[in-house]
Scaffold this motif. Structure first.
Motif, mmCIF file in Angstrom:
data_model
loop_
_atom_site.group_PDB
_atom_site.id
_atom_site.type_symbol
_atom_site.label_atom_id
_atom_site.label_comp_id
_atom_site.label_asym_id
_atom_site.label_seq_id
_atom_site.Cartn_x
_atom_site.Cartn_y
_atom_site.Cartn_z
ATOM 1 N N VAL A 180 27.730 64.985 -38.731
ATOM 2 C CA VAL A 180 27.294 65.923 -39.981
ATOM 3 C C VAL A 180 28.347 67.050 -39.972
ATOM 4 O O VAL A 180 28.650 67.264 -41.156
ATOM 5 N N ALA A 181 28.992 67.567 -38.899
ATOM 6 C CA ALA A 181 29.981 68.488 -39.162
ATOM 7 C C ALA A 181 30.964 68.218 -39.802
ATOM 8 O O ALA A 181 31.660 68.634 -40.770
ATOM 9 N N GLN A 182 31.420 66.792 -39.866
ATOM 10 C CA GLN A 182 32.586 66.312 -40.691
ATOM 11 C C GLN A 182 32.256 66.255 -42.278
ATOM 12 O O GLN A 182 33.260 66.242 -42.915
ATOM 13 N N ILE A 183 31.122 66.472 -42.569
ATOM 14 C CA ILE A 183 30.863 66.195 -43.799
ATOM 15 C C ILE A 183 31.466 67.453 -44.647
ATOM 16 O O ILE A 183 32.081 67.594 -45.715
ATOM 17 N N SER A 192 38.054 63.956 -46.430
ATOM 18 C CA SER A 192 39.158 63.324 -47.034
ATOM 19 C C SER A 192 38.760 62.272 -48.066
ATOM 20 O O SER A 192 39.008 61.943 -49.176
ATOM 21 N N ILE A 193 37.955 61.463 -47.047
ATOM 22 C CA ILE A 193 37.225 60.117 -48.013
ATOM 23 C C ILE A 193 36.556 60.315 -48.867
ATOM 24 O O ILE A 193 36.275 60.030 -49.902
ATOM 25 N N HIS A 218 45.107 62.693 -49.061
ATOM 26 C CA HIS A 218 46.368 63.347 -48.425
ATOM 27 C C HIS A 218 46.564 62.282 -47.261
ATOM 28 O O HIS A 218 46.840 62.852 -46.166
ATOM 29 N N MET A 219 46.680 61.073 -47.358
ATOM 30 C CA MET A 219 46.722 60.047 -46.214
ATOM 31 C C MET A 219 47.801 59.259 -46.630
ATOM 32 O O MET A 219 48.285 58.993 -47.850
ATOM 33 N N PHE A 228 38.987 54.673 -44.472
ATOM 34 C CA PHE A 228 37.926 54.436 -45.713
ATOM 35 C C PHE A 228 37.041 53.212 -45.164
ATOM 36 O O PHE A 228 35.885 53.553 -45.265
ATOM 37 N N LYS A 229 37.678 52.232 -44.600
ATOM 38 C CA LYS A 229 36.911 51.219 -44.120
ATOM 39 C C LYS A 229 35.855 51.565 -43.105
ATOM 40 O O LYS A 229 34.503 51.256 -42.837
ATOM 41 N N ALA A 230 36.528 52.667 -42.180
ATOM 42 C CA ALA A 230 35.609 53.133 -40.841
ATOM 43 C C ALA A 230 34.535 54.015 -41.528
ATOM 44 O O ALA A 230 33.281 53.768 -40.716
#
Length: 305
Positions: A180-183, A192-193, A218-219, A228-230
């Motif tokens: 949740v934090a990643q969001i 980034s995704i 920025h990748m 992206f696939k992950a």
């Protein structure tokens, strides 16, 4: 209160505020209720970032070919905008499936990150954009307080935001708090995704190169493909194709537009390619699929009446 008691109160509240099948937006901003009195077929749609608690019934969510099932006392979180297949797998007229959906407010979530002990390094690891978690007692308490505001609309403007903050905080403190934090964490792979996905959603009719999307994230191109696939379980090309086909289905069901013109409207140059890819995704060619949907809608409408 036990989880069962919490769930029973939520069940009573939701039953009181949604009497027909379908999804309704409540007076609480970002909070919706869903009801289905029958098992249904998989319905594809593009879903925003949300947290959804199932109160009665069973539900199946499919991301590409990955299936997630959840039942009462569990919640589903979608951490980036995703094309998903949703299906109610247990429901009846006597015991309809009932859900409460809470949109994730990124600003509130970002403000809450400083109040958690989630390790920034751990929160930067790439995780899938969908997960199923268990609703613990503290999360039930906060969701119940939010749902109780349906009973006192005059309190919504004063209390809804702070109650929503508590729901999101409990999600951060739960077993999937790092996901949740990643969001909302600036610089995380998920964030980034999500930025690249917003570009795809806005311009899905246009040809967008992977290099352009990687630049937005920025990748490097190879790193972007991997992450992206992950997160989404599909390539950027597959993702854009899903957006186009879901939009095409919506257009044909809601508007009197033929298959060829719909194909061009969503970005296809070849109607035959559109027909093939549509049938591969939905199981039937466009005209037949839309006919089936419209017949089903008529049946459901007569059922409601």
């Amino acid at each position: 209160m036990t989880p069962s008691q919490h769930n029973n109160e939520l069940l009573t509240l939701i039953n009181r505020h949604i009497v027909n099948d379908g999804l309704i937006q409540t007076k609480i901003p970002g909070v919706s209720l869903f009801r289905s009195s029958a098992v249904n077929v998989s319905v594809p749609n593009v879903y925003n970032q949300y947290l959804c608690i199932i109160v009665q019934g069973h539900k199946e969510v499919m991301l590409d070919k990955e299936i997630y099932n959840y039942v009462p006392s569990q919640y589903q979180t979608v951490s980036v905008d995703l094309p998903l297949m949703n299906k109610i797998t247990k429901a009846s007229k006597a015991k309809p499936a009932l859900l409460i959906k809470i949109d994730i407010d990124l600003k509130l979530l970002a403000e809450l990150l400083v109040h958690t002990n989630i390790n920034a390094k751990e929160a930067s690891k790439t995780k899938k954009g969908v997960f199923i978690g268990e609703v613990d007692e503290t999360m039930y308490d906060s969701v119940l307080r939010l749902a109780r505001l349906l009973e006192s609309p005059a309190d919504i403007s004063a209390l809804a935001t702070q109650t929503m903050r508590e729901v999101l905080y409990r999600a951060l403190c739960n077993e999937y708090g790092d996901v949740v934090a990643q969001i909302a964490r600036k610089g995380s792979h998920m964030e980034s995704i999500a930025n690249a996905i917003r570009k795809l959603k806005t311009d899905f009719r246009q040809t967008i190169t992977v290099e352009e999307l990687a630049d937005i994230a920025h990748m490097s191109v190879s790193s972007f493909h991997f992450h992206f696939k992950a997160v989404t379980a599909m390539s950027p090309l597959q993702f854009q194709k899903s957006l186009r086909l879901i939009e095409a289905r919506s257009i044909m069901v809601s508007q009197d537009i033929d298959v060829a013109n719909t194909a061009f409207r969503v970005g296809y140059q070849s109607p035959s390619q559109f027909n093939r890819e549509y049938a591969r995704m939905f199981g039937n060619p466009p005209a037949k699929d839309v006919s089936i949907i419209k017949q089903r809608q008529l049946v459901e409408q007569s059922y409601q009446e």
